[in-house]
Motif scaffolding. Structure first.
Motif, PDB file in Angstrom:
ATOM      1  N   UNK A 198     -47.337  -5.918   0.172  1.00 23.75           N
ATOM      2  CA  UNK A 198     -47.929  -6.919  -0.703  1.00 23.75           C
ATOM      3  C   UNK A 198     -46.790  -7.740  -1.309  1.00 23.75           C
ATOM      4  N   UNK A 199     -46.635  -9.006  -0.897  1.00 27.10           N
ATOM      5  CA  UNK A 199     -45.521  -9.846  -1.334  1.00 27.10           C
ATOM      6  C   UNK A 199     -45.843 -10.686  -2.554  1.00 27.10           C
ATOM      7  N   UNK A 200     -47.044 -10.662  -3.030  1.00 31.18           N
ATOM      8  CA  UNK A 200     -47.446 -11.474  -4.185  1.00 31.18           C
ATOM      9  C   UNK A 200     -46.607 -11.147  -5.423  1.00 31.18           C
ATOM     10  N   UNK A 201     -46.357  -9.881  -5.755  1.00 34.80           N
ATOM     11  CA  UNK A 201     -45.511  -9.596  -6.921  1.00 34.80           C
ATOM     12  C   UNK A 201     -44.072 -10.112  -6.753  1.00 34.80           C
ATOM     13  N   UNK A 202     -43.546 -10.066  -5.541  1.00 30.65           N
ATOM     14  CA  UNK A 202     -42.195 -10.562  -5.289  1.00 30.65           C
ATOM     15  C   UNK A 202     -42.127 -12.075  -5.488  1.00 30.65           C
ATOM     16  N   UNK A 203     -43.144 -12.757  -5.048  1.00 34.41           N
ATOM     17  CA  UNK A 203     -43.199 -14.212  -5.233  1.00 34.41           C
ATOM     18  C   UNK A 203     -43.270 -14.551  -6.712  1.00 34.41           C
ATOM     19  N   UNK A 204     -44.049 -13.780  -7.467  1.00 34.36           N
ATOM     20  CA  UNK A 204     -44.145 -13.996  -8.915  1.00 34.36           C
ATOM     21  C   UNK A 204     -42.781 -13.821  -9.586  1.00 34.36           C
ATOM     22  N   UNK A 205     -42.071 -12.784  -9.207  1.00 32.85           N
ATOM     23  CA  UNK A 205     -40.745 -12.533  -9.787  1.00 32.85           C
ATOM     24  C   UNK A 205     -39.785 -13.658  -9.429  1.00 32.85           C
ATOM     25  N   UNK A 206     -39.808 -14.114  -8.196  1.00 34.90           N
ATOM     26  CA  UNK A 206     -38.926 -15.194  -7.766  1.00 34.90           C
ATOM     27  C   UNK A 206     -39.225 -16.491  -8.513  1.00 34.90           C
TER      28      UNK A 206
END
Length: 139
Positions: A11-19
């Motif tokens: 799930x890459x959604x949290x990584x995108x949010x952090x970026x």
């Protein structure tokens, strides 16, 4: 009842949010960072040499001349080959090791040619090599 299958995807959604949060932080803080200053020498402030230099004149890619400003009357330009140039500079610096060598080139000469001449002089242990610059008008 059917059994649920497990997904094997990240799930890459949290990584995108952090970026995106990091990007916003850098965009906000970047203008606040102090910028560094570098004091570069100015041509108008160049110091004059104490001794009259040997001047290597580069007129074109294949045409070189040597002028000894220490001779009376400013010296005459003498056309030389690259090998003869090195030999004459070595003999002149053997007689006077403190005499500097300056390289002057026509504006139309490629920078690469000037660097080749500087490299040739450095490889042959010619000391005190510099570039001749034209003083700025009005300073």
């Amino acid at each position: 009842m059917r059994q649920r299958r497990l997904k094997n995807e990240i799930n890459v959604v949290p990584y995108i949010d952090v970026m995106l949060v990091l990007l916003v932080i850098f965009m906000v803080t970047a203008p606040m960072m102090p910028t560094g200053t570098v004091d570069l020498p100015s041509v108008a402030k160049s110091s004059q040499t104490k001794q009259q230099p040997l001047e290597v004149v580069i007129r074109s890619e294949r045409e070189l001349a040597l002028q000894n400003h220490a001779e009376t009357g400013g010296g005459k330009e003498a056309s030389v080959s690259r090998d003869a140039l090195v030999e004459r500079l070595k003999s002149a610096q053997a007689a006077n090791p403190e005499q500097p060598v300056v390289i002057s080139a026509n504006k139309n000469v490629r920078y690469e040619v000037v660097m080749q001449i500087m490299d040739l002089l450095q490889r042959n242990n010619i000391n005190k090599v510099g570039l001749l610059v034209q003083q700025q008008a009005g300073k």
